[in-house]
Design an enzyme around this catalytic site. Structure first.
Site, PDB file in Angstrom:
ATOM      1  N   HIS A 186       0.762  -1.208   0.014  1.00 28.23           N
ATOM      2  CA  HIS A 186       0.166  -0.019  -0.058  1.00 28.23           C
ATOM      3  C   HIS A 186       0.837   1.256  -0.066  1.00 28.23           C
ATOM      4  CE1 HIS A 186       0.396   0.406   4.590  1.00 28.23           C
ATOM      5  NE2 HIS A 186       0.138   1.530   4.356  1.00 28.23           N
ATOM      6  N   GLY A 230       2.818   6.075   8.756  1.00 32.05           N
ATOM      7  CA  GLY A 230       4.211   6.508   8.635  1.00 32.05           C
ATOM      8  C   GLY A 230       5.033   5.246   9.051  1.00 32.05           C
ATOM      9  N   ASP A 231       4.567   4.361   9.508  1.00 33.37           N
ATOM     10  CA  ASP A 231       5.593   2.984  10.232  1.00 33.37           C
ATOM     11  C   ASP A 231       5.181   1.974   9.115  1.00 33.37           C
ATOM     12  OD1 ASP A 231       6.508   4.119  12.460  1.00 33.37           O
ATOM     13  OD2 ASP A 231       4.448   3.767  13.725  1.00 33.37           O
ATOM     14  N   SER A 232       4.230   2.135   8.113  1.00 36.85           N
ATOM     15  CA  SER A 232       4.058   1.052   7.246  1.00 36.85           C
ATOM     16  C   SER A 232       4.902   0.886   6.402  1.00 36.85           C
ATOM     17  CB  SER A 232       2.985   1.693   6.137  1.00 36.85           C
ATOM     18  OG  SER A 232       1.457   1.805   6.831  1.00 36.85           O
TER      19      SER A 232
HETATM   20  C1  4AZ Z   1      -0.873   3.949   8.424  1.00 38.51           C
HETATM   21  O1  4AZ Z   1      -1.665   4.583   8.167  1.00 38.51           O
HETATM   22  C2  4AZ Z   1      -0.967   3.074   9.749  1.00 38.51           C
HETATM   23  N1  4AZ Z   1      -2.121   1.305  14.344  1.00 38.51           N
HETATM   24  C3  4AZ Z   1      -0.126   2.058   9.991  1.00 38.51           C
HETATM   25  C4  4AZ Z   1      -0.379   1.296  10.941  1.00 38.51           C
HETATM   26  C5  4AZ Z   1      -1.527   1.440  11.930  1.00 38.51           C
HETATM   27  C6  4AZ Z   1      -2.340   2.352  11.561  1.00 38.51           C
HETATM   28  C7  4AZ Z   1      -2.373   3.365  10.611  1.00 38.51           C
HETATM   29  C8  4AZ Z   1      -1.794   0.538  13.073  1.00 38.51           C
HETATM   30  O2  4AZ Z   1       0.207   3.780   7.810  1.00 38.51           O
END
Ligand code: 4AZ
Length: 514
Positions: free
Chosen positions: A5, A148-150
């Site tokens: 994503h 942002g951690d994605s």
């Molecule tokens: C994001 O939007 C996202 N709480 C990543 C992880 C989580 C929520 C949103 C998990 O990238």
């Protein structure tokens, strides 16, 4: 490896990969960067459901490994991450919903336990979590990945090796109570990943979890029945067998070889009524099987007056298989009934389904007719689980079931019509709900439930337990028929006047608990 994503196309031109980087702003002396030669998105990535949220990026040229740049191992296809598996997530994402990481944007880490897929589905909406996903988080909220951690990793350590179990994928908000973060399950993609890497393939390592997954018994409306089966390992054929009599008999322990002087780590099957109670997958208390559908434990195992049965599971059939301690199965809880006395309460845990008795699964006797005496000097044992470092209460590293030998002692000037006393014992927090077991005739009886308060012991030389004959009516009313000892089943039961009373005790004195 990253999340699909994160990429709206497979066009590589605008991407740069940074390695060995600590801060997003300011100096990064150990940083190396590369452009990207190929972006491979999983062909079944579904942006509506988030299923298969995984991508591979080929670097334009190899990087040299340093102390700051090294490859992580990947969870092999046959990995198992039980509920509660300790995990770490790292990233430069938001520190709470809508709050970005402050200058100089230093890499962050958070420790979160795995939350089983069944429970995660129940929390997020049944059907949201596919088998290609793995969840992690704490029910209380406050710890999570965020925007942002994605694409970043979730890792777990096994024998000093860090293994990536997940890729940050999605979640409803961040760190909200009862809404764990959702990750792509790396172990689902071993063959897909390998199919795209011909030389210098990643290191896939099998991550294992000990015991049965508490999540397998978790359920909620709409969730299909668990397909998880009991362990593939079976008891060795040499174990003694016990034929089931028509009328259930209690207090039989065919594999018990406990002799006077024995205390310590207990091989599986020794105390066949011992069960362990897990709250949200974490070992919480010991307990005993008293009928096919009821477990007895301390009321102190349940902090709230109305415990949520969905949080609890009961592990039965503690035994040794191929030198590994394990449980035969975990069972869900249908009802938790706490006695309503002013102090020293007990709890009855009704299971969602009846348990079949085996050599290593037997009910303990309750002296409901108060017809047994346990005179001074009678040898007794308290069996219980140490709260292990894994939090499971049991694992393969020795923090398994153990027992402590003690003997019935004189209560001195404390009333012995109200109490039963034993020599002092080093009871621990994990013993909460565990039984004090004494043999009468050929049968084992539970004469007390360990129920420790935070107060210190009034007397250091003896352990004083309050008799809980007052629970006789509560037990009979709640449980109904109970199995009887082998001797009384043959018709030689002594006839006592006070038949409703129960010689059953809860300690008054106690240990200081954390
Ligand atoms: C994001 O939007 C996202 N709480 C990543 C992880 C989580 C929520 C949103 C998990 O990238």
């Amino acid at each position: 490896m990253s999340a699909a994503h994160c990429f709206s196309s497979t066009s590589t031109s605008r991407w740069r990969i940074s390695l060995g980087r600590q801060n997003l702003q300011g100096d990064n002396p150990n940083e190396v960067s590369r452009t990207v030669s190929t972006i491979i998105l999983h062909p079944n990535y579904d942006s509506n459901t988030n299923d298969n949220d995984i991508a591979l990026l080929r670097l334009s040229s190899p990087v040299t490994f340093t102390d700051y740049i090294r490859p992580v191992c990947l969870a092999a296809g046959d990995s198992v991450f039980n509920n509660g598996t300790d995990s770490w997530v790292t990233g430069w994402g938001a520190v709470e919903e809508g709050v970005s990481l402050p200058f100089p944007e230093t890499l962050q880490e958070v420790e979160v336990p795995v939350l089983g897929n069944r429970q995660c589905n129940c929390l997020n909406g049944v059907g949201t979590i596919t088998g290609n996903m793995i969840c992690a988080g704490v029910l209380a909220g406050g710890k999570d990945s965020c925007q942002g951690d994605s694409g970043g990793p979730m890792v777990s350590k096994q024998d000093n090796i860090w293994i990536q179990s997940g890729i940050v994928s999605f979640g409803f908000g961040c760190a909200r109570p009862n809404l764990p973060g959702v990750y792509s399950r790396v172990s689902s993609y071993q063959s897909w990943i390998n199919s795209h890497i011909s030389s210098d393939k990643p290191g896939f390592v099998q991550f294992t979890s000990s015991g049965l997954d508490a999540d397998s018994s978790y359920t909620c409306p709409g969730l299909p029945a668990s397909t998880t089966t009991s362990p593939t390992t079976r008891p060795s054929p040499s174990t003694p067998t016990l034929t089931s009599p028509a009328r259930p008999v209690c207090g039989k322990a065919p594999m018990n070889s406990r002799a006077v002087g024995d205390s310590g780590v207990v091989p599986g099957g020794m105390w066949p009524w011992m069960v362990s109670l897990h709250k949200n997958g974490v070992f919480t208390c010991g307990g005993t099987l008293i009928t096919k559908k009821f477990v007895l434990t301390s009321a102190r195992c349940f902090s709230s007056p109305n415990p949520d049965v969905r949080e609890w599971s009961v592990f039965v059939g503690h035994r040794r298989v191929n030198s590994i301690e394990e449980f035969e199965m975990s069972v869900g809880v249908a009802k938790i009934i706490v006695s309503q006395m002013t102090s020293f309460n007990i709890a009855l845990v009704k299971l969602v389904k009846p348990i079949s008795y085996k050599d290593y699964i037997q009910p303990v006797c309750m002296d409901v007719s108060n017809s047994r005496s346990f005179p001074t000097g009678t040898r007794c044992w308290v069996a219980g689980w140490e709260k292990g470092s894994t939090g499971n209460g049991f694992d393969n590293t020795g923090s398994g079931l153990r027992d402590l030998e003690t003997q019935v002692a004189s209560c001195g000037n404390i009333s012995d019509s109200e109490n039963i006393c034993t020599s002092a014992m080093d009871l621990q927090q994990g013993d909460q709900g565990s039984p004090l077991l004494c043999k009468s005739g050929t049968s084992w009886f539970q004469v007390a439930v360990v129920s420790m308060s935070r107060s210190k012991s009034a007397r250091a030389d003896i352990q004083v337990f309050a008799k809980t004959s007052r629970f006789g009516a509560f037990l009979k009313e709640t449980v109904g028929d109970m199995p009887s000892p082998a001797e009384t089943a043959t018709g030689n039961a002594p006839h006592f006047a006070i038949s409703l009373f129960l010689f059953f005790a809860v300690p008054i004195t106690s240990m200081f608990l954390l």
